[in-house]
Write an enzyme that holds these catalytic residues in place. Structure first.
Site, mmCIF file in Angstrom:
data_model
loop_
_atom_site.group_PDB
_atom_site.id
_atom_site.type_symbol
_atom_site.label_atom_id
_atom_site.label_comp_id
_atom_site.label_asym_id
_atom_site.label_seq_id
_atom_site.Cartn_x
_atom_site.Cartn_y
_atom_site.Cartn_z
ATOM 1 N N GLU A 54 25.762 -1.038 9.801
ATOM 2 C CA GLU A 54 25.600 -0.973 8.547
ATOM 3 C C GLU A 54 25.522 0.425 8.102
ATOM 4 O O GLU A 54 25.012 1.207 8.536
ATOM 5 C CB GLU A 54 24.151 -1.713 8.516
ATOM 6 C CG GLU A 54 23.570 -2.103 6.919
ATOM 7 C CD GLU A 54 22.391 -2.291 6.654
ATOM 8 O OE1 GLU A 54 22.335 -3.818 6.271
ATOM 9 O OE2 GLU A 54 21.387 -1.750 7.005
ATOM 10 N N TYR A 80 26.971 -0.062 -0.300
ATOM 11 C CA TYR A 80 26.620 -0.716 0.842
ATOM 12 C C TYR A 80 27.868 -1.345 1.557
ATOM 13 O O TYR A 80 28.814 -1.777 0.872
ATOM 14 C CB TYR A 80 25.618 -1.845 0.435
ATOM 15 C CG TYR A 80 25.083 -2.523 1.593
ATOM 16 C CD1 TYR A 80 24.089 -2.362 2.240
ATOM 17 C CD2 TYR A 80 26.054 -3.866 2.180
ATOM 18 C CE1 TYR A 80 23.564 -3.130 3.501
ATOM 19 C CE2 TYR A 80 25.719 -4.395 3.427
ATOM 20 C CZ TYR A 80 24.548 -4.051 4.032
ATOM 21 O OH TYR A 80 24.079 -4.769 5.111
#
Ligand code: GDP
Ligand code: MN
Length: 381
Positions: free
Chosen positions: A189, A101
Site C-alpha cells: 500500500e 492512494y
C-alpha cells in the site's frame, strides 16, 4: 509480517519503484547524519507499525540540523497508539502537488488480487471508502494473467488522476504489482502516492505485509524478522517450531492439530472461559515439543490454567504422556494443568501419568469435563 515504512521503501526500491533518498537513525546524532546525506529540507518520520503517524506528531519537516535535532529528540521515545518509537527514517522532503492512494491486496473470496487506486490519498482509505466510495477505482486482477501497462493505464484513467501523473503512475503500478506478487506480499500500500510540484510521481509512504508462507524462498527476509516487533511469546514459539497465536483470555491451550485446537477454544468459550492462546503442537508431541509448548505458555502471566487436549491418531498418547512428564521435570510450570488424553494408546498413556497426578496435574475423561475443570481452575487462581 508487517514491515516498517523504511523497510517497505527499501523493498519498493528493489522493484524500481521511485522513493526519496534517506536513511535510518536510532539517535538524534544519527538523524542529523542521515539528514545531511539526504539533503535539506528533510522529513523526520517515526518508524512504528501503525498508521496515522502524521496526525500523532510523528512526522515533521526540518530545514536544518537544529530542527532535525529538535524533532528527532521529540519523536524518539514517543508513544504512538501503544507503539514506542525507537527508530526514525529521515528522507529528503518532497514538494507535494497531489496525494493519491494505491494498493494491492488479496481478494480471498473471489480468488483474485484487488487493486485500489484513488485520486484522494493522504487520508485514511477506510474513511474514503466509507464517505466517498466512488472515489476509489478498484480492479480485480486474475493472478494467472497479471497486470500489464495497458490495463494499468485504463485503471489510472478510471481513477481520474491528474493528466500529468497518469503515465508515471501506470508504470509505477505495474512495478508495484510485481513487488506485490514476486515479492510475496499480502499487502502493498502506498498512501500517499504523490505527484510532486516538479511533475514526478513517487511513493511517499509504504505499508507492506509479507506473506510468511513464502519465507522459504526469501532468505533476505531474515533481516525483517530480526526487527519484527511481534509478541515475544509468538517469537519464542516460532523459534521452537510451534504454531502459536496469543489471545487475551486466561486458559492456556495446547492441542495436537489446528482443528482440535480451534474446537478446544470453542469448548472453553462454551463453558464460560476464554483462551489465552492457540497452540497447535502438530503431530510430533514428544517430550521436547511438549516442554517447548509448556514453556511458551508458562511465560504468559495471564495464563491461570493450562488445558492440554490431545487426541492420539498417528501421535501416540503414551508418547504424549511421557512428553508431559518429561516437560514437568524440565520446566517449572506456574499454572495447574488439566489433561484430556484420548485416542491411540490412551490407556497406556493414562497409566503412565497416574502416579504423577496431583492438584496441579489433573486428568479428566472427556474434552468437556477437562474444559470445565480448566476454566474453574483459572477462575480460582
Ligand atoms: P502516516 O501518517 O503514518 O500515514 O505517514 P505518511 O508517511 O503517510 O505521512 C503523513 C503525511 O505527512 C503525508 O500525507 C504528507 O502530507 C506529510 N509528508 C510526509 N512526507 C512529506 C514530505 O516529504 N513533504 C511534505 N511536504 N509532506 C510530507
Ligand atoms: Mn501514510
Amino acid at each position: 509480517m508487517d514491515l516498517f515504512e523504511y523497510q517497505g521503501k527499501q523493498y519498493f526500491a528493489r522493484f524500481d519503484i521511485p522513493v526519496s533518498p534517506g536513511g535510518v537513525a536510532d539517535t538524534v546524532d544519527e538523524a542529523v547524519v542521515a539528514a545531511e546525506a539526504a539533503g535539506y529540507p528533510v522529513v523526520v518520520k517515526a518508524q512504528v507499525k501503525v498508521g496515522g503517524r502524521g496526525k500523532a506528531g510523528g512526522i515533521k519537516l526540518a530545514d536544518n540540523a537544529d530542527e532535525v535535532r529538535e524533532y528527532a529528540g521529540n519523536i524518539l521515545g514517543m508513544d504512538i497508539r501503544g507503539h514506542v518509537v525507537n527508530r526514525l527514517w529521515v528522507e529528503h522532503a518532497s514538494d507535494i502537488a497531489k496525494e493519491y492512494y494505491a494498493s494491492f491486496t488479496l481478494d480471498r473470496p473471489n480468488k483474485v488480487h484487488l487493486g485500489m487506486l484513488s485520486a484522494e490519498g493522504g487520508v485514511e482509505i477506510e474513511v474514503v471508502a466509507e464517505e466517498r466510495p466512488d472515489a476509489i477505482a478498484r480492479i480485480s486482477i486474475d493472478p494467472t494473467v497479471g497486470l500489464d501497462l495497458a490495463a494499468a493505464k485504463a485503471w489510472v484513467a478510471k481513477a481520474n488522476l491528474d493528466a500529468e501523473a497518469r503515465e508515471q503512475t501506470a508504470e509505477l503500478l505495474v512495478k508495484l504489482y510485481r513487488c506485490y506478487t514476486e515479492g510475496d506480499c499480502d499487502l502493498a500500500e502506498v498512501n500517499p502516492l504523490i505527484l510532486t510540484t516538479d511533475g514526478e510521481v513517487k511513493a511517499l509512504d509504504a505499508k507492506v505485509t509479507l506473506d510468511e508462507n513464502a519465507s522459504y524462498r526469501h532468505p533476505e527476509w531474515e533481516e525483517y524478522a530480526a526487527t519484527d516487533t511481534e509478541d515475544v511469546r509468538e517469537k519464542m514459539a516460532k523459534e521452537r517450531g510451534l504454531n502459536y497465536i496469543g489471545l487475551d483470555g486466561e486458559v492456556g491451550i495446547i492441542a495436537n492439530g489446528a482443528g482440535l485446537a480451534m474446537s478446544t477454544l470453542d469448548v472453553v468459550n462454551q463453558v464460560g472461559g476464554s483462551a489465552a492462546n492457540f497452540l497447535d503442537i502438530g503431530g510430533g508431541a514428544n517430550a521436547e515439543v511438549m516442554a517447548s509448548a509448556l514453556e511458551v505458555i508458562n511465560s504468559d502471566p495471564k495464563v491461570k490454567s493450562i488445558f492440554v487436549n490431545i487426541f492420539g491418531g498417528i501421535t501416540r498418547v503414551d508418547e504424549v504422556a511421557k512428553g508431559v512428564i518429561g516437560a514437568l521435570e524440565r520446566v517449572n510450570i506456574s499454572a495447574p494443568i488439566v489433561l484430556r488424553l484420548d485416542g491411540t494408546n490412551a490407556v497406556e498413556g493414562r497409566a503412565l501419568l497416574a502416579e504423577h497426578l496431583s492438584d496441579r496435574l489433573i486428568a479428566e475423561p472427556t474434552m468437556l469435563d477437562a474444559a470445565r475443570k480448566a476454566v474453574a481452575m483459572a477462575k480460582k487462581n
